[in-house]
Write a protein that holds these residues in place. Structure first.
Motif, PDB file in Angstrom:
ATOM      1  N   MET A 126      39.702  33.408  37.024  1.00 35.97           N
ATOM      2  CA  MET A 126      40.728  33.801  37.982  1.00 35.97           C
ATOM      3  C   MET A 126      40.160  34.829  38.943  1.00 35.97           C
ATOM      4  N   ARG A 127      40.430  34.652  40.228  1.00 34.89           N
ATOM      5  CA  ARG A 127      39.941  35.567  41.248  1.00 34.89           C
ATOM      6  C   ARG A 127      41.010  36.616  41.553  1.00 34.89           C
ATOM      7  N   VAL A 128      40.570  37.841  41.703  1.00 38.15           N
ATOM      8  CA  VAL A 128      41.494  38.960  41.859  1.00 38.15           C
ATOM      9  C   VAL A 128      41.272  39.621  43.212  1.00 38.15           C
ATOM     10  N   GLY A 129      42.330  39.735  43.995  1.00 37.10           N
ATOM     11  CA  GLY A 129      42.260  40.367  45.301  1.00 37.10           C
ATOM     12  C   GLY A 129      43.263  41.481  45.448  1.00 37.10           C
TER      13      GLY A 129
ATOM     14  N   TYR B 142      36.588  43.572  43.878  1.00 34.89           N
ATOM     15  CA  TYR B 142      37.646  42.610  44.175  1.00 34.89           C
ATOM     16  C   TYR B 142      37.115  41.461  45.027  1.00 34.89           C
ATOM     17  N   ASP B 143      37.730  40.295  44.848  1.00 37.87           N
ATOM     18  CA  ASP B 143      37.245  39.069  45.483  1.00 37.87           C
ATOM     19  C   ASP B 143      37.757  38.861  46.904  1.00 37.87           C
ATOM     20  N   HIS B 144      38.993  39.308  47.162  1.00 33.64           N
ATOM     21  CA  HIS B 144      39.559  39.000  48.478  1.00 33.64           C
ATOM     22  C   HIS B 144      40.545  40.072  48.924  1.00 33.64           C
TER      23      HIS B 144
ATOM     24  N   GLU C 244      48.502  31.578  43.391  1.00 35.41           N
ATOM     25  CA  GLU C 244      48.157  32.997  43.439  1.00 35.41           C
ATOM     26  C   GLU C 244      49.388  33.851  43.182  1.00 35.41           C
TER      27      GLU C 244
ATOM     28  N   THR D 221      45.206  30.588  39.502  1.00 35.26           N
ATOM     29  CA  THR D 221      43.798  30.585  39.900  1.00 35.26           C
ATOM     30  C   THR D 221      43.401  31.895  40.568  1.00 35.26           C
ATOM     31  N   HIS D 222      44.395  32.601  41.117  1.00 37.21           N
ATOM     32  CA  HIS D 222      44.185  33.865  41.816  1.00 37.21           C
ATOM     33  C   HIS D 222      45.348  34.809  41.507  1.00 37.21           C
TER      34      HIS D 222
ATOM     35  N   CYS E 193      46.808  38.847  43.165  1.00 36.36           N
ATOM     36  CA  CYS E 193      46.607  39.835  44.214  1.00 36.36           C
ATOM     37  C   CYS E 193      47.383  41.099  43.844  1.00 36.36           C
TER      38      CYS E 193
ATOM     39  N   THR F 184      37.901  38.146  36.232  1.00 39.03           N
ATOM     40  CA  THR F 184      37.270  37.540  37.394  1.00 39.03           C
ATOM     41  C   THR F 184      36.104  36.661  36.987  1.00 39.03           C
TER      42      THR F 184
END
Length: 293
Positions: A1-4, A31-33, A231, A257-258, A260, A289
């Motif tokens: 999982m991507r974390v922004g 952080y990814d985004h 997300e 998947t994400h 924030c 992540t």
């Protein structure tokens, strides 16, 4: 999982140095985004009596696409609209701006779109609020053509193009389009058309019901629901990083998947406190992540 993170633009101030400090600080934490909300104009509540919108003429918003051009020069994180109010904007100009952001980020751009809620803004930008649902569907199809075809002819209800195209094209062909969704029509639209969606609710029965609508609409359109990203947005609050971590792990369990992290609205007094909160959160959830493929 991507974390922004949500860019706290209503609180960060207009100074370029503060924007740079925040963006590079977020990147350095891991952080990814960076996700940015958008509004072009705000309504004056003294004119619109009984105004109940969350933002008004006193609320600061940086223009999202120009902001992304700046962030692309100082960071290497993914940049995400969360969301761009697509039907109030010119489709071809959005396609050109998005392609440029995608180029400047080296293909690390994700366009979140939605229909918005503010008729005052639609009027100011010369578009009809009542047609926003129909318009966004035509726009999404046209955007993908403009990003993948060098020469486009299109005659639609809202846009007309005759033998024209954008150049240079984006790195991603097409750029991923995600959708903000907070109603059954928006859930169905996300399932039929989007690469991913932003649920406007926390984990619970409402999210489960919304996801069923998204998944069912995807199957009806011949799409695989498992290929549609999701997300979750987590509000940083008085219970601090522990509560954020608990919700992050719940989003992971639900297949997001994400996620924030939003520190905007958390009554943090300054930029340093925003970054300190994100540092505390990262220490608890960094293991979620993974490096993008």
């Amino acid at each position: 999982m991507r974390v922004g993170v949500v860019f706290p633009q209503t609180e960060i101030g207009p100074e370029p140095a503060a924007i740079r400090t925040y963006a590079t600080g977020v990147q350095d934490l891991g952080y990814d985004h960076i996700l940015a909300y958008e509004h072009v104009v705000g309504a004056d509540p003294e004119h619109y009596h009984g105004w109940t919108g969350p933002y008004d003429i006193h609320t600061q918003f940086h223009e999202a696409m120009v902001l992304f051009g700046y962030l692309a020069a100082i960071t290497s994180v993914e940049l995400v609209n969360g969301i761009l109010i697509l039907p109030q904007r010119q489709t071809v100009l959005v396609a050109k701006q998005a392609a440029e952001v995608d180029i400047l980020t080296g293909g690390k751009y994700r366009m979140g779109v939605g229909v918005g809620w503010n008729p005052v803004e639609y009027e100011a930008l010369g578009q009809k609020f009542s047609l926003r649902g129909k318009r966004i569907e035509e726009q999404i199809e046209l955007l993908r053509r403009l990003w993948t075809e060098p020469n486009v002819t299109h005659v639609g209800t809202f846009d007309r193009i005759t033998a024209a195209g954008i150049n240079p094209p984006p790195v991603q062909r097409p750029i991923p389009i995600w959708m903000g969704a907070d109603s059954p029509p928006a859930f169905r639209r996300a399932g039929r058309m989007a690469d991913g969606w932003f649920p406007q609710m926390r984990p619970g029965p409402d999210l489960a019901a919304a996801k069923r609508i998204v998944d069912d609409a995807a199957r009806e359109a011949g799409r695989d629901p498992d290929r549609i990203g999701m997300e979750g947005r987590i509000q940083y609050g008085p219970h601090g990083s522990d509560a954020v971590a608990d919700e992050a792990f719940e989003w992971e369990r639900l297949g997001a998947t994400h996620i924030c992290i939003n520190t905007m609205g958390a009554k943090l007094p300054n930029l340093d406190e925003h970054l300190a909160a994100l540092r505390a959160v990262w220490e608890k959830i960094g293991r979620l992540t993974r490096t993008p493929a």
